[in-house]
Structure formats: structure tokens, C-alpha cells
Scaffold this motif. Structure first.
Motif, PDB file in Angstrom:
ATOM      1  N   LYS A 284       0.865  -1.244   0.231  1.00  0.00           N
ATOM      2  CA  LYS A 284       0.079  -0.056   0.047  1.00  0.00           C
ATOM      3  C   LYS A 284       0.977   1.218  -0.039  1.00  0.00           C
ATOM      4  CE  LYS A 284      -4.190  -1.892   2.084  1.00  0.00           C
ATOM      5  NZ  LYS A 284      -4.033  -3.273   1.845  1.00  0.00           N
ATOM      6  N   MET A 285       0.762   2.210  -1.073  1.00  0.00           N
ATOM      7  CA  MET A 285       1.390   3.185  -1.051  1.00  0.00           C
ATOM      8  C   MET A 285       0.359   4.534  -1.874  1.00  0.00           C
ATOM      9  SD  MET A 285       3.891   2.208  -4.692  1.00  0.00           S
ATOM     10  CE  MET A 285       4.734   1.160  -3.515  1.00  0.00           C
ATOM     11  N   SER A 286       1.122   5.589  -1.652  1.00  0.00           N
ATOM     12  CA  SER A 286       0.334   6.647  -2.225  1.00  0.00           C
ATOM     13  C   SER A 286       0.511   6.861  -3.608  1.00  0.00           C
ATOM     14  CB  SER A 286       0.676   8.263  -1.454  1.00  0.00           C
ATOM     15  OG  SER A 286       2.341   8.148  -1.641  1.00  0.00           O
ATOM     16  N   GLU A 287       1.750   6.613  -4.081  1.00  0.00           N
ATOM     17  CA  GLU A 287       2.051   6.497  -5.713  1.00  0.00           C
ATOM     18  C   GLU A 287       1.088   5.734  -6.567  1.00  0.00           C
ATOM     19  OE1 GLU A 287       4.056   5.906  -3.254  1.00  0.00           O
ATOM     20  OE2 GLU A 287       5.932   7.363  -3.420  1.00  0.00           O
ATOM     21  N   GLY A 288       0.530   6.321  -7.428  1.00  0.00           N
ATOM     22  CA  GLY A 288      -0.412   5.438  -8.482  1.00  0.00           C
ATOM     23  C   GLY A 288       0.209   5.334  -9.795  1.00  0.00           C
ATOM     24  N   VAL A 289      -0.599   4.923 -10.947  1.00  0.00           N
ATOM     25  CA  VAL A 289      -0.211   5.008 -12.179  1.00  0.00           C
ATOM     26  C   VAL A 289       0.202   6.251 -12.765  1.00  0.00           C
ATOM     27  CG1 VAL A 289      -1.567   2.972 -12.653  1.00  0.00           C
ATOM     28  CG2 VAL A 289      -2.462   4.999 -12.954  1.00  0.00           C
ATOM     29  N   VAL A 290      -0.467   7.383 -12.293  1.00  0.00           N
ATOM     30  CA  VAL A 290       0.169   8.515 -12.805  1.00  0.00           C
ATOM     31  C   VAL A 290       1.679   8.901 -12.277  1.00  0.00           C
ATOM     32  CG1 VAL A 290      -0.287  11.168 -12.751  1.00  0.00           C
ATOM     33  CG2 VAL A 290      -2.173   9.471 -12.650  1.00  0.00           C
ATOM     34  N   ASP A 291       2.014   8.607 -10.809  1.00  0.00           N
ATOM     35  CA  ASP A 291       3.166   8.713 -10.676  1.00  0.00           C
ATOM     36  C   ASP A 291       4.214   7.586 -11.410  1.00  0.00           C
ATOM     37  OD1 ASP A 291       3.036  10.480  -8.180  1.00  0.00           O
ATOM     38  OD2 ASP A 291       1.328   8.839  -7.893  1.00  0.00           O
ATOM     39  N   LEU A 292       3.841   6.693 -11.839  1.00  0.00           N
ATOM     40  CA  LEU A 292       4.428   5.623 -12.585  1.00  0.00           C
ATOM     41  C   LEU A 292       4.620   6.199 -14.138  1.00  0.00           C
ATOM     42  CD1 LEU A 292       5.565   2.572 -12.373  1.00  0.00           C
ATOM     43  CD2 LEU A 292       3.313   1.806 -13.314  1.00  0.00           C
ATOM     44  N   ALA A 293       3.802   7.009 -14.729  1.00  0.00           N
ATOM     45  CA  ALA A 293       4.052   7.473 -15.805  1.00  0.00           C
ATOM     46  C   ALA A 293       5.074   8.653 -15.590  1.00  0.00           C
ATOM     47  CB  ALA A 293       2.815   8.277 -16.541  1.00  0.00           C
ATOM     48  N   ARG A 294       5.178   9.524 -14.412  1.00  0.00           N
ATOM     49  CA  ARG A 294       6.210  10.393 -14.441  1.00  0.00           C
ATOM     50  C   ARG A 294       7.609   9.861 -14.398  1.00  0.00           C
ATOM     51  NH1 ARG A 294       2.062  12.576 -10.483  1.00  0.00           N
ATOM     52  NH2 ARG A 294       1.020  14.602 -11.627  1.00  0.00           N
ATOM     53  N   ALA A 295       7.624   8.692 -13.592  1.00  0.00           N
ATOM     54  CA  ALA A 295       8.859   8.138 -13.544  1.00  0.00           C
ATOM     55  C   ALA A 295       9.361   7.523 -15.054  1.00  0.00           C
ATOM     56  CB  ALA A 295       8.743   6.762 -12.703  1.00  0.00           C
ATOM     57  N   VAL A 296       8.344   7.168 -15.727  1.00  0.00           N
ATOM     58  CA  VAL A 296       8.601   6.847 -17.232  1.00  0.00           C
ATOM     59  C   VAL A 296       9.454   8.143 -17.748  1.00  0.00           C
ATOM     60  CG1 VAL A 296       8.138   6.317 -19.213  1.00  0.00           C
ATOM     61  CG2 VAL A 296       7.119   4.882 -17.674  1.00  0.00           C
ATOM     62  N   THR A 297       8.701   9.316 -17.930  1.00  0.00           N
ATOM     63  CA  THR A 297       9.068  10.557 -18.129  1.00  0.00           C
ATOM     64  C   THR A 297      10.323  10.898 -17.878  1.00  0.00           C
ATOM     65  OG1 THR A 297       6.767  11.031 -18.613  1.00  0.00           O
ATOM     66  CG2 THR A 297       8.657  12.988 -18.949  1.00  0.00           C
ATOM     67  N   ARG A 298      10.771  10.927 -16.330  1.00  0.00           N
ATOM     68  CA  ARG A 298      11.963  10.965 -15.910  1.00  0.00           C
ATOM     69  C   ARG A 298      13.126  10.306 -16.247  1.00  0.00           C
ATOM     70  NH1 ARG A 298      10.411  10.266 -11.099  1.00  0.00           N
ATOM     71  NH2 ARG A 298      11.730   8.193 -10.889  1.00  0.00           N
ATOM     72  N   ASP A 299      12.973   8.927 -16.236  1.00  0.00           N
ATOM     73  CA  ASP A 299      13.942   7.760 -16.321  1.00  0.00           C
ATOM     74  C   ASP A 299      14.247   7.353 -17.763  1.00  0.00           C
ATOM     75  OD1 ASP A 299      14.403   8.439 -13.738  1.00  0.00           O
ATOM     76  OD2 ASP A 299      13.177   6.509 -13.210  1.00  0.00           O
ATOM     77  N   ALA A 300      13.258   7.460 -18.749  1.00  0.00           N
ATOM     78  CA  ALA A 300      13.264   7.166 -20.254  1.00  0.00           C
ATOM     79  C   ALA A 300      12.847   8.051 -21.012  1.00  0.00           C
ATOM     80  CB  ALA A 300      12.512   5.766 -20.197  1.00  0.00           C
ATOM     81  N   MET A 301      13.422   9.249 -21.328  1.00  0.00           N
ATOM     82  CA  MET A 301      12.914  10.239 -22.098  1.00  0.00           C
ATOM     83  C   MET A 301      12.796   9.581 -23.562  1.00  0.00           C
ATOM     84  SD  MET A 301      11.934  12.990 -20.659  1.00  0.00           S
ATOM     85  CE  MET A 301      12.043  13.963 -22.060  1.00  0.00           C
TER      86      MET A 301
END
Length: 419
Positions: free
Chosen positions: A332-349
Motif C-alpha cells: 500500500k502506497m500513495s503513488e499510483g499509475v500517474v506517478d508511474l508515468a512520471r517515472a517513465v518521463t523522468r528515467d526514459a525520455m
């Protein structure tokens, strides 16, 4: 340089007071260590029997109750008799064998225990214990003559993905009541990786993941595959790209420019938020889908990045990828799929295809918001796992959503996406 005489005399003198204290402490420590080892033989039940025996004896003696004295003496006698079962040597050489350290969910992991009597006399029967994850398997070890061997084969059922610790192997001597238990550890524990199930994706079902010619971008470069335009020669340019006909026509050197092409770079983003899944089996299905896509991408030698909300997943090869997926757990965490998409944008431009794997509780609004966060020009896909659902594809904003009910439908689902 020679040592001064007074220094030599100081070195050659007898043992110091500190050395004597050290030896004295070591001499006291060894009996204490042996006593502590013996105390570990006594189980909790034995301590209870000992306490009841002493209390019954003392109360009976003080109160003149012969019956209580007899009960106390009987309990202490039983405890003393049980102690004799633990006496004896353990002259064993033990080897733990796992046929393979990695299996797939549903397969049986086979292994064996080899025991040999390395002593010079017969050894009485004992018991072997083998911890396997949260449970402990027990085997009867017969009496062994000097040099005799005993082999014990076992099979470990693997119903769930995970890393199981197998071992250490222990030989145990004790009484039938389980009051006195003397255990000796012989081997180190070994890890058994239970990999997630994966399925092979054929070229017809996942052709969009691998494009030998790459994808043309709008960035201009001096060397690539897609011709863009001509420009004047600049000192330092590679003469291999001089266009001689145009140079002869205009009277000065002209070189080719190209549009930069991108090789396929797949990013699989797996949500490990427990709230994104309606059932633990949905999370297992998502891991299997990500593993299948990762193996296919590595097999085609395309670039692969895999990540969760918290960290990147190892993608150095098929085995490291599956090992790391095996270790993953939802929480259980606060980060959801939107945060997952932000991680893609940050780490795999420079990603060309981004696939988000999630469960049935993720709302259409969350999927649309995740697609809006992904880098421009990335083909956005979402695999929404819903156990028992019929495979189907539909659009939610910039994201193509593939609903997946079981792993066997994954190739068919990607054939629909390609169409």
C-alpha cells in the motif's frame, strides 16, 4: 635499523598481566559457551515440566503431601530420562543438493540430502530437518555404520512466485515427547527462485515492438539511415558523406544530412501499489505480462527499461530480469499509475513504446491522466489485468488499453493492437 638492547629485553620478558587476564577470561568463556549450548537443548515444554516438577516437590515437602512429592519426582525423572536421548555424537558429513536454483511457478523443485558417517563407530538413528520457506520438512535418518551413506530425495511444490530459503540442514536428536532437542546445523541456506509464468510472444503478435529500420525523428544528424537534405561542407565533416554530383554542379563541396532514427526502446512500467489491484492474482498476472514482454524485447536485442513507482527493475538479461521480478511485492502506497508515468518521463525520455501494467481498480480517469504525463511521441499502452475478463482493446485518451483476463490471451491481445 637494529633494535636497541633495552627494547629487546622488554620484548623478551615473560607474559604480561594483560595476557594472563586474557587467558583467564578465555578459560572461563569456554565452559560458559558449552553450558549455553547445552541449555539450548531444553525446549520451552521442558522448562515448564521442570518448573512444575520443582514446585510440586517443594510444595509437597513443605505441606506434607506425599502425592505432590511423587508427582514432582516423576516429572523430574521423566525430564532426566529424556536428556539421555540427546546424548551422542553427530559424526556426519552432510551435503544439500538442489537440482536447479530456479523454477517456474507450478513446477516441482527437486533436491536431495546426502549424509555420510565419517566417524569410526556406529551412529544411532536421528532426524533431519530441512526448513523450506515458512515450513520445515522432517526426514528419518537411520543408524549408520562407519563410512555408510544415506540419500534423501525431496520435491518442493511451488504454488506461488517468490524466493524460498531452503536449509540449513540440521540433524536432531531428542526424546519422543519433544522435551529435549539437540540440533546441529550442517549446511548453509540456499535460495530457490520461483519465477513468474511467462508466455512466448511470436513475431506476428508483437511486431510493433521491434522495427529494424527504427523510427524517424525530427532531429537532424550527420550520419544515419534516413536522408534529409544537403548542406555546405564544414571542416571536420566526414568525407564519406560528400555528395560529389551536387558539389560539381554548385562548385563547392556539399555533404548529406540525415534525420536521426530511433531504435525501438520499450519501457514496461509495473504498478506495485496494492490499491491498484482488486485481487493478488491480478498482480501476479501483471508481473507475468511484464516478464513476457521483457523476455521478448531482450530476445530481439531491442532496448528495454523496466521500472516500478519506487525503483528500476534489473534488465541485464533474461535471468536477472526474472530474478528481480520474483523479488517484487505489492504494498500500500500513495503513488499510483500517474506517478508511474512520471517515472517513465523522468528515467526514459527516449522511449518509443511505454506499457503500463496495472489492475482492475485503476479508473479510466487515472489511465487518461497517466497518458497525458508520458513524453510526446511515445506510443502509450496499458495492460489492465482483470482475472477472467475477455481480452479486448479500447482507447482512453492517448492510451490504448488492453484488458487481460489470463496470460494465454496476451499474444492474441497484441495481435489486435497491431491491427
Amino acid at each position: 635499523m637494529s633494535t636497541p638492547p633495552e627494547t629487546r629485553r622488554r620484548i623478551d620478558t615473560g607474559p604480561s598481566i594483560g595476557d594472563g587476564l586474557t587467558r583467564a577470561v578465555a578459560g572461563l568463556r569456554d565452559p560458559i559457551r558449552r553450558t549455553t549450548s547445552v541449555l539450548t537443548w531444553i525446549t520451552r515444554a521442558a522448562w515448564i515440566v521442570l518448573g512444575l516438577g520443582v514446585i510440586a516437590w517443594v510444595v509437597g515437602a513443605l505441606g506434607g503431601w506425599v502425592e505432590l512429592v511423587v508427582v514432582g519426582a516423576g516429572l523430574l525423572a521423566v525430564l532426566l530420562g529424556c536428556a539421555f536421548f540427546a546424548i551422542g555424537r553427530h559424526p556426519y558429513a552432510v551435503n544439500l543438493r538442489l537440482r536447479e536454483g530456479r523454477v517456474v511457478v507450478g513446477e516441482r523443485a527437486m533436491g536431495g540430502i546426502d549424509v555420510r558417517n565419517v566417524g569410526t563407530s556406529h551412529v544411532l538413528p536421528a532426524r533431519l530437518e530441512l526448513p523450506v520457506g515458512p515450513v520445515t520438512a522432517k526426514f528419518a535418518l537411520p543408524g549408520l555404520d562407519p563410512g555408510a551413506e544415506h540419500d534423501e530425495l525431496f520435491a518442493i511444490p511451488t504454488e506461488r512466485r517468490g524466493v524460498l530459503q531452503v536449509g540449513p540442514v540440521r540433524s536432531v536428536r531428542g526424546d519422543p515427547f519433544g522435551l529435549i532437542r539437540r540440533a546441529v546445523q550442517w549446511t548453509d541456506p540456499e535460495d530457490l527462485y520461483v519465477h513468474p509464468r511467462t508466455i512466448r510472444l511470436g513475431s506476428s503478435s508483437a511486431g510493433f515492438l521491434h522495427d529494424l529500420e527504427g523510427q524517424v525523428s525530427r532531429e537532424v544528424t550527420n550520419a544515419d539511415l534516413s536522408f534529409h537534405a544537403l548542406r555546405e561542407y564544414v571542416p571536420g565533416d566526414d568525407r564519406r558523406y560528400v555528395h560529389w554530383r551536387s558539389s560539381a554542379r554548385v562548385g563547392e563541396l556539399m555533404v548529406r544530412q540525415f534525420e536521426e532514427t530511433r531504435r525501438t526502446h520499450l519501457v514496461t512500467a509495473l504498478s506495485v501499489n496494492d490499491r491498484d489491484y482488486g485481487d493478488p492474482d491480478e498482480f501476479e498476472l501483471a508481473i507475468s505480462a511484464v516478464g513476457s514482454l521483457g523476455l521478448h524485447t531482450l530476445g530481439t536485442e531491442s532496448e528495454l527499461t523496466a521500472l516500478t513507482q519506487r525503483r528500476e527493475i534489473v534488465t541485464l538479461g533474461p535471468r536477472p530480469l526474472l530474478d528481480d521480478l520474483t523479488r517484487l511485492e505489492s504494498r500500500k502506497m500513495s503513488e499510483g499509475v500517474v506517478d508511474l508515468a512520471r517515472a517513465v518521463t523522468r528515467d526514459a525520455m527516449r522511449a518509443t513504446v511505454a506499457i503500463i501494467a496495472c489492475g482492475s481498480t485503476v479508473t479510466p480517469h487515472q489511465i487518461r491522466a497517466a497518458g497525458a504525463v508520458l513524453p510526446a511521441g511515445v506510443r502509450a499502452l496499458a495492460i489492465q489485468c482483470r482475472i477472467g475478463a475477455q481480452v479486448r482493446a479500447h482507447r482512453l485518451g492517448a492510451v490504448t488499453v488492453l484488458e487481460l483476463g489470463n496470460l494465454e490471451d496476451l499474444p492474441r491481445g497484441f495481435r489486435r493492437l497491431k491491427a
